[in-house]
Design a protein around this motif. Structure first.
Motif, mmCIF file in Angstrom:
data_model
loop_
_atom_site.group_PDB
_atom_site.id
_atom_site.type_symbol
_atom_site.label_atom_id
_atom_site.label_comp_id
_atom_site.label_asym_id
_atom_site.label_seq_id
_atom_site.Cartn_x
_atom_site.Cartn_y
_atom_site.Cartn_z
ATOM 1 N N UNK A 34 -6.479 -9.283 5.014
ATOM 2 C CA UNK A 34 -8.229 -9.535 5.000
ATOM 3 C C UNK A 34 -8.801 -8.187 4.630
ATOM 4 N N UNK A 35 -8.158 -7.055 4.873
ATOM 5 C CA UNK A 35 -8.801 -5.841 4.369
ATOM 6 C C UNK A 35 -8.705 -5.694 2.792
ATOM 7 N N UNK A 36 -9.740 -6.023 2.022
ATOM 8 C CA UNK A 36 -9.759 -6.080 0.740
ATOM 9 C C UNK A 36 -9.710 -4.785 0.140
ATOM 10 N N UNK A 37 -10.251 -3.870 0.822
ATOM 11 C CA UNK A 37 -10.385 -2.329 0.420
ATOM 12 C C UNK A 37 -9.089 -1.707 0.604
ATOM 13 N N UNK A 38 -8.445 -1.955 1.477
ATOM 14 C CA UNK A 38 -6.815 -1.395 1.893
ATOM 15 C C UNK A 38 -5.764 -1.976 0.983
ATOM 16 N N UNK A 39 -6.180 -3.486 0.453
ATOM 17 C CA UNK A 39 -5.234 -4.137 -0.583
ATOM 18 C C UNK A 39 -5.572 -3.461 -1.905
ATOM 19 N N UNK A 40 -6.645 -3.028 -2.180
ATOM 20 C CA UNK A 40 -6.879 -2.240 -3.381
ATOM 21 C C UNK A 40 -6.327 -1.047 -3.585
ATOM 22 N N UNK A 41 -6.609 -0.182 -2.227
ATOM 23 C CA UNK A 41 -6.161 1.220 -2.366
ATOM 24 C C UNK A 41 -4.519 1.097 -2.400
ATOM 25 N N UNK A 42 -3.944 0.332 -1.646
ATOM 26 C CA UNK A 42 -2.478 0.409 -1.892
ATOM 27 C C UNK A 42 -1.982 -0.099 -3.058
ATOM 28 N N UNK A 43 -2.516 -1.196 -3.772
ATOM 29 C CA UNK A 43 -2.014 -1.595 -5.161
ATOM 30 C C UNK A 43 -2.175 -0.330 -5.970
ATOM 31 N N UNK A 44 -3.458 0.116 -5.872
ATOM 32 C CA UNK A 44 -3.541 1.610 -6.902
ATOM 33 C C UNK A 44 -2.409 2.679 -6.549
ATOM 34 N N UNK A 45 -1.982 2.813 -5.123
ATOM 35 C CA UNK A 45 -1.273 3.880 -4.998
ATOM 36 C C UNK A 45 0.098 3.507 -5.423
ATOM 37 N N UNK A 46 0.523 2.241 -5.335
ATOM 38 C CA UNK A 46 2.080 1.980 -5.784
ATOM 39 C C UNK A 46 2.059 2.083 -7.267
ATOM 40 N N UNK A 47 1.116 1.813 -8.099
ATOM 41 C CA UNK A 47 0.858 1.897 -9.458
ATOM 42 C C UNK A 47 0.945 3.362 -9.998
ATOM 43 N N UNK A 48 0.318 4.050 -9.137
ATOM 44 C CA UNK A 48 0.073 5.464 -9.504
ATOM 45 C C UNK A 48 1.401 6.132 -9.264
ATOM 46 N N UNK A 49 2.053 6.176 -8.036
ATOM 47 C CA UNK A 49 3.458 6.446 -7.771
ATOM 48 C C UNK A 49 4.386 6.065 -8.877
ATOM 49 N N UNK A 50 4.377 4.964 -9.271
ATOM 50 C CA UNK A 50 5.318 4.477 -10.192
ATOM 51 C C UNK A 50 5.308 4.965 -11.620
ATOM 52 N N UNK A 51 3.915 5.136 -12.061
ATOM 53 C CA UNK A 51 3.801 5.633 -13.519
ATOM 54 C C UNK A 51 3.761 7.122 -13.254
ATOM 55 N N UNK A 52 3.231 7.670 -12.269
ATOM 56 C CA UNK A 52 3.201 9.213 -12.265
ATOM 57 C C UNK A 52 1.918 9.702 -12.673
ATOM 58 N N UNK A 53 1.412 10.720 -12.271
ATOM 59 C CA UNK A 53 0.001 11.508 -12.474
ATOM 60 C C UNK A 53 0.006 11.585 -14.011
ATOM 61 N N UNK A 91 1.819 -3.613 -13.950
ATOM 62 C CA UNK A 91 0.983 -4.974 -14.464
ATOM 63 C C UNK A 91 0.314 -5.365 -13.010
ATOM 64 N N UNK A 92 -0.952 -5.396 -12.970
ATOM 65 C CA UNK A 92 -1.485 -5.434 -11.695
ATOM 66 C C UNK A 92 -2.446 -6.741 -11.940
ATOM 67 N N UNK A 93 -1.926 -7.848 -11.013
ATOM 68 C CA UNK A 93 -2.344 -9.234 -11.138
ATOM 69 C C UNK A 93 -3.197 -9.442 -9.802
ATOM 70 N N UNK A 94 -4.467 -10.105 -10.260
ATOM 71 C CA UNK A 94 -5.345 -10.104 -9.145
ATOM 72 C C UNK A 94 -5.443 -11.642 -8.779
#
Length: 172
Positions: A34-53, A91-94
């Motif tokens: 239910x916390x849409x902001x946290x969902x978006x934040x965590x999805x972005x963190x996974x992608x950033x960690x996986x791909x690298x800076x 790949x980010x799926x909404x």
């Protein structure tokens, strides 16, 4: 390469979420709640960690989940395609209102090796077919995102203060 554990995975909790966000070790992640902001934040963190800076922006693909209903093979094709210049992909799926299981099941059955698929969803019941499939899969994780309670807020404040080099006295 991914660390693959035998047996089904359930929803991550507590510190396991933080560890996964820093070092994703499964190729498919469902981030929901239910916390849409946290969902978006965590999805972005996974992608950033996986791909690298500083990763190539072309290594990122965003797919509208409702659009997958007309082309269920698209997710697997994206997940298994090789980037023109090599490297990893995200790949980010909404997820929307339509059933995306026909698209997700092939990725769970044949997970990508050089890509991560992050599915963002709203509040899913335990009986949700998507949540059940992810939680039962050995190649995926489910990360719930609920509104912070007072203890989590205190921890967040302490983390932010420490990151800024500040300390709060016990009396404060």
């Amino acid at each position: 390469k991914y660390l693959r554990r035998a047996g089904p995975m359930t929803a991550l909790k507590g510190e396991a979420i933080g560890r996964f966000l820093k070092r994703p070790d499964k190729p498919v992640a469902l981030v929901y709640g239910p916390d849409a902001g946290l969902v978006t934040e965590r999805a972005a963190a996974i992608i950033e960690s996986f791909l690298g800076a500083g990763a190539d922006p072309m290594a990122r693909t965003v797919i509208d989940g409702d659009g997958l209903s007309g082309a269920p093979e698209r997710l697997a094709e994206e997940a298994h395609s090789v980037p023109m210049f090599g490297g990893r992909r995200a790949i980010r799926v909404t997820a929307g209102s339509r059933n995306i299981m026909p698209s997700v099941q092939p990725v769970l059955s044949d997970p990508p090796r050089e890509a991560v698929v992050v599915i963002e969803a709203g509040d899913l019941k335990p009986s949700s077919p998507l949540r059940k499939a992810i939680e039962k899969s050995g190649s995926a994780v489910a990360i719930p995102c609920y509104v912070d309670d007072s203890r989590a807020i205190e921890g967040l404040i302490a983390d932010e203060m420490a990151a800024a080099g500040l300390q709060v006295s016990p009396d404060a």
